[in-house]
Design an enzyme around this catalytic site. Structure first.
Site, PDB file in Angstrom:
ATOM      1  N   VAL A  12       0.838  -1.208   0.093  1.00 39.61           N
ATOM      2  CA  VAL A  12      -0.040  -0.126   0.061  1.00 39.61           C
ATOM      3  C   VAL A  12       0.866   1.084   0.010  1.00 39.61           C
ATOM      4  O   VAL A  12       1.687   1.171   1.068  1.00 39.61           O
ATOM      5  CB  VAL A  12      -0.751  -0.013   1.253  1.00 39.61           C
ATOM      6  CG1 VAL A  12      -1.824   1.268   1.112  1.00 39.61           C
ATOM      7  CG2 VAL A  12      -1.721  -1.097   1.327  1.00 39.61           C
ATOM      8  N   THR A  13       0.990   2.044  -1.064  1.00 42.43           N
ATOM      9  CA  THR A  13       1.471   3.337  -1.193  1.00 42.43           C
ATOM     10  C   THR A  13       0.753   4.396  -0.552  1.00 42.43           C
ATOM     11  O   THR A  13      -0.352   4.410  -0.460  1.00 42.43           O
ATOM     12  CB  THR A  13       2.180   3.635  -2.487  1.00 42.43           C
ATOM     13  OG1 THR A  13       1.039   4.016  -3.390  1.00 42.43           O
ATOM     14  CG2 THR A  13       2.696   2.335  -3.058  1.00 42.43           C
ATOM     15  N   ALA A  15       1.139   5.468   2.460  1.00 42.51           N
ATOM     16  CA  ALA A  15       0.474   4.987   3.821  1.00 42.51           C
ATOM     17  C   ALA A  15       0.683   6.008   5.061  1.00 42.51           C
ATOM     18  O   ALA A  15       0.324   5.620   6.083  1.00 42.51           O
ATOM     19  CB  ALA A  15       0.901   3.541   3.886  1.00 42.51           C
ATOM     20  N   SER A  17      -0.495   8.682   5.624  1.00 43.00           N
ATOM     21  CA  SER A  17      -1.388   9.706   6.247  1.00 43.00           C
ATOM     22  C   SER A  17      -2.590   9.314   5.167  1.00 43.00           C
ATOM     23  O   SER A  17      -2.644   8.744   4.103  1.00 43.00           O
ATOM     24  CB  SER A  17      -1.075  10.924   6.214  1.00 43.00           C
ATOM     25  OG  SER A  17      -1.179  11.445   4.796  1.00 43.00           O
ATOM     26  N   GLY A  18      -3.848   9.991   5.539  1.00 41.23           N
ATOM     27  CA  GLY A  18      -4.927  10.012   4.964  1.00 41.23           C
ATOM     28  C   GLY A  18      -5.665   8.822   4.448  1.00 41.23           C
ATOM     29  O   GLY A  18      -5.640   7.809   5.127  1.00 41.23           O
ATOM     30  N   ASP A  38       5.644   4.907   1.971  1.00 41.65           N
ATOM     31  CA  ASP A  38       5.737   6.207   1.953  1.00 41.65           C
ATOM     32  C   ASP A  38       7.144   6.779   1.948  1.00 41.65           C
ATOM     33  O   ASP A  38       7.982   6.265   2.552  1.00 41.65           O
ATOM     34  CB  ASP A  38       4.795   6.835   3.031  1.00 41.65           C
ATOM     35  CG  ASP A  38       4.127   8.236   2.668  1.00 41.65           C
ATOM     36  OD1 ASP A  38       2.777   8.125   2.582  1.00 41.65           O
ATOM     37  OD2 ASP A  38       4.888   9.197   2.675  1.00 41.65           O
ATOM     38  N   ASP A  60      11.323   7.442  -1.526  1.00 42.77           N
ATOM     39  CA  ASP A  60      10.587   8.568  -2.421  1.00 42.77           C
ATOM     40  C   ASP A  60      10.409   7.820  -3.683  1.00 42.77           C
ATOM     41  O   ASP A  60      11.275   7.289  -4.371  1.00 42.77           O
ATOM     42  CB  ASP A  60      11.597   9.891  -2.465  1.00 42.77           C
ATOM     43  CG  ASP A  60      11.112  10.722  -3.549  1.00 42.77           C
ATOM     44  OD1 ASP A  60       9.837  10.360  -4.268  1.00 42.77           O
ATOM     45  OD2 ASP A  60      11.524  11.861  -3.603  1.00 42.77           O
ATOM     46  N   TYR A 150      -4.015  18.096 -12.804  1.00 42.56           N
ATOM     47  CA  TYR A 150      -4.393  17.042 -11.978  1.00 42.56           C
ATOM     48  C   TYR A 150      -5.649  16.151 -12.332  1.00 42.56           C
ATOM     49  O   TYR A 150      -5.129  14.946 -12.609  1.00 42.56           O
ATOM     50  CB  TYR A 150      -4.841  17.480 -10.753  1.00 42.56           C
ATOM     51  CG  TYR A 150      -5.340  16.769  -9.423  1.00 42.56           C
ATOM     52  CD1 TYR A 150      -4.694  15.611  -9.076  1.00 42.56           C
ATOM     53  CD2 TYR A 150      -6.928  16.705  -9.558  1.00 42.56           C
ATOM     54  CE1 TYR A 150      -5.188  14.792  -8.066  1.00 42.56           C
ATOM     55  CE2 TYR A 150      -7.334  15.631  -8.651  1.00 42.56           C
ATOM     56  CZ  TYR A 150      -6.393  14.758  -7.835  1.00 42.56           C
ATOM     57  OH  TYR A 150      -7.069  14.001  -7.011  1.00 42.56           O
TER      58      TYR A 150
END
Length: 249
Positions: A12-13, A15, A17-18, A38, A60, A150
């Protein structure tokens, strides 16, 4: 929780926050062995502090070779992954007339570029029953003023899901995307509280509340699980009906 991801190994990237944090936690609660990824090592530590057993890897993802390093780390610590949730990315409000080439490059890299490279690594190692779930956006499905670079990058992610589903479905690999609408995260909370989105989003949809990271994480868990075993190539909006209706009342 139903244990519907029991026996799975998931990356899971985003990860720290949010939505990414909540998805990593929900996957773990559903029984998956999770590598939470993350660039924010402190944020990953806060995710682990929520009480679920998670492996973490700080990197990164814009660095070349980072995707391969993530998959190698997962294989070394948890075993080869069979589930990938690509959530790392960046949002922003900017119209095309105010967008520089640097803006375009940034949004494409942080959204499409990272996801593309993670998917390239994923399809090389996933086998029958493997699942990839990427992150598009509600504004990529319906359009919203002032979000050109975006929205374009996120629309490409929906297209990528369809393409990879076509390319790898015969191998038993499913590829889908989730398109969140307005969700309360650290990145949006201040503007939500200021009422910035009240007229344009919240009051113009049937479910007139702000979404939560759990709302989106549950969609990721569904698409990653065998509950969605006959679903591939779709983009699932999680937006309270904003992409499908215009509500008056």
């Amino acid at each position: 929780m139903t244990g519907r991801l029991a026996g799975r190994t998931a990356i899971v990237t985003g990860a720290a926050s949010g939505i990414g944090r909540e998805t990593a936690l929900v996957f773990a609660r559903e029984g998956a062995a999770v590598l939470a990824v993350d660039r924010d090592a402190d944020g990953l530590a806060e995710t682990v502090a929520q009480g679920e057993e998670l492996a973490v890897f700080a990197i990164d993802l814009t660095e070349r070779g980072a995707a391969a390093a993530v998959f190698a780390a997962c294989a070394a610590e948890l075993g080869p992954p069979d589930t990938v949730a690509n959530i790392a990315g960046a949002a922003g409000d900017r119209g095309i007339e105010h967008s520089t080439d640097e803006d375009l490059d940034r949004y494409v890299e942080l959204n499409l570029g990272i996801t593309f490279r993670m998917c390239r690594e994923a399809v090389a190692v996933l086998g029958e029953g493997g699942s990839i779930v990427n992150t598009s956006s509600a504004v990529a499905l319906t359009g919203m003023r002032g979000t050109a670079p975006y929205s374009a990058a996120k629309a490409a992610i929906s297209g990528l899901a369809r393409q990879l589903a076509a390319d790898h479905g015969r191998r038993g690999i499913r590829v889908n995307a989730v398109a969140p609408g307005l969700i309360r995260t650290p990145a949006t909370a201040e503007r939500i509280d200021a009422g910035v989105f009240d007229e344009t989003v919240t009051r113009s949809r049937p479910l007139a509340r702000v979404g939560t990271p759990r709302d989106v994480a549950n969609a990721f868990a569904f698409l990653a699980s065998d509950d969605a075993a006959f679903i591939t190539g779709v983009t699932l909006p999680v937006c309270g009906g904003w992409t499908t209706t215009r509500f008056r009342g």
